[in-house]
Design an enzyme around this catalytic site. Sequence first.
Site, PDB file in Angstrom:
ATOM      1  N   HIS A 179     -64.098  16.358 -93.109  1.00 30.88           N
ATOM      2  CA  HIS A 179     -64.877  16.301 -94.362  1.00 30.88           C
ATOM      3  C   HIS A 179     -64.055  16.742 -95.576  1.00 30.88           C
ATOM      4  CE1 HIS A 179     -68.510  15.293 -92.291  1.00 30.88           C
ATOM      5  NE2 HIS A 179     -68.591  16.443 -91.654  1.00 30.88           N
ATOM      6  N   ASP A 211     -66.844  11.536 -84.378  1.00 29.86           N
ATOM      7  CA  ASP A 211     -67.759  12.638 -84.711  1.00 29.86           C
ATOM      8  C   ASP A 211     -69.115  12.065 -85.162  1.00 29.86           C
ATOM      9  OD1 ASP A 211     -67.445  15.789 -85.602  1.00 29.86           O
ATOM     10  OD2 ASP A 211     -68.852  14.737 -86.909  1.00 29.86           O
ATOM     11  N   ASP A 262     -70.232  16.301 -81.573  1.00 30.81           N
ATOM     12  CA  ASP A 262     -71.588  16.653 -81.990  1.00 30.81           C
ATOM     13  C   ASP A 262     -72.557  15.467 -81.894  1.00 30.81           C
ATOM     14  OD1 ASP A 262     -70.083  15.524 -83.993  1.00 30.81           O
ATOM     15  OD2 ASP A 262     -70.455  17.090 -85.482  1.00 30.81           O
TER      16      ASP A 262
HETATM   17 ZN    ZN Z   1     -69.583  16.550 -87.191  1.00 33.09          ZN
END
Ligand code: ZN
Length: 308
Positions: free
Chosen positions: A127, A164, A245
């Site tokens: 990110h 992800d 995740d």
């Molecule tokens: Zn993540």
Amino acid sequence: MPTVGFFSDPACNRHDMDEEHPESPARLDAIQDQLLSSGMEYVLRFFDAPQATREQLERVHTPEYVASIFDRAPSEGIEALDEDTRMNPHTLAAVLHAAGSGVDAVDRVIAGEINSAFCAVRPPGHHAERNKAMGFCFFNNIAIAAAHARKAHGLERVAILDFDVHHGNGTEDFTAGRDGYLFCSSFQSPYYPFTGTGELPDNIVNSPLEAGAGGDALREVVEQQWLPALKKFNPQMLFISAGFDGHIEDAMAQLRFKEEDYLWVTEQLRQYADQYCEGRIVSALEGGYALSALGRSVVAHLKGLIGN
Ligand SMILES: [Zn+2]
């Protein structure tokens, strides 16, 4: 059997944003526990990650942003960069080792010392934009590793694959329209960080998945979007943003992947790399917050890197 390097550093365990925070030191402990119980540690080569240099960081991030991370690192207490991205007195060392792990892994893979690598590091990186920390991320570990392969080793084309559950907005920010990079990202959408759906250059392949999507949807993305994009781009090395995740047991989001899906996608990428990239893969941990599922998923990912 290929030699897979496992990179980590004790500094990564000392970065702690607060005891309620899901991105916690317990994540790396859970991975270590599963490595031990799987017997996998006998087939890996372990390396302590060195710290990245400012020159290596500045291949991806602006000098002003890099300086701001050094300047804001607290000597005591907590410095909050945003609501959920915070520095404690150990965070600066952790982010430097996390970024340095991928750089060292690239050096060792390209030297032929190891075939591929997994960096069990935190904080995660995908990110982090060129000039912005967000979403638990400070420096973009996988982009810094890929940029090192381009700039220090002269590779002309590198690809980053990101499974992800969140869109890798930081990696997209760095790679979009940039020569020599392909970025493919699967992610739950609409969901944090609410990016990855607009008009983008050809070197970005975004694969949004609806809440509730399972491993079948991931497999379809890999077969119908990622592998054709790789064949067209013809990279010399693969990089993986390995976030776990999207696991069905992970309450961070609503995808329904299982360990065997992570094994499958990793096998697909390893087989591609074996055929077209001299087997060269560097993978780095991103998310994954259900501790038991995280440990099992990392073991599955490592099995995929090792192969039969
Ligand atoms: Zn993540």
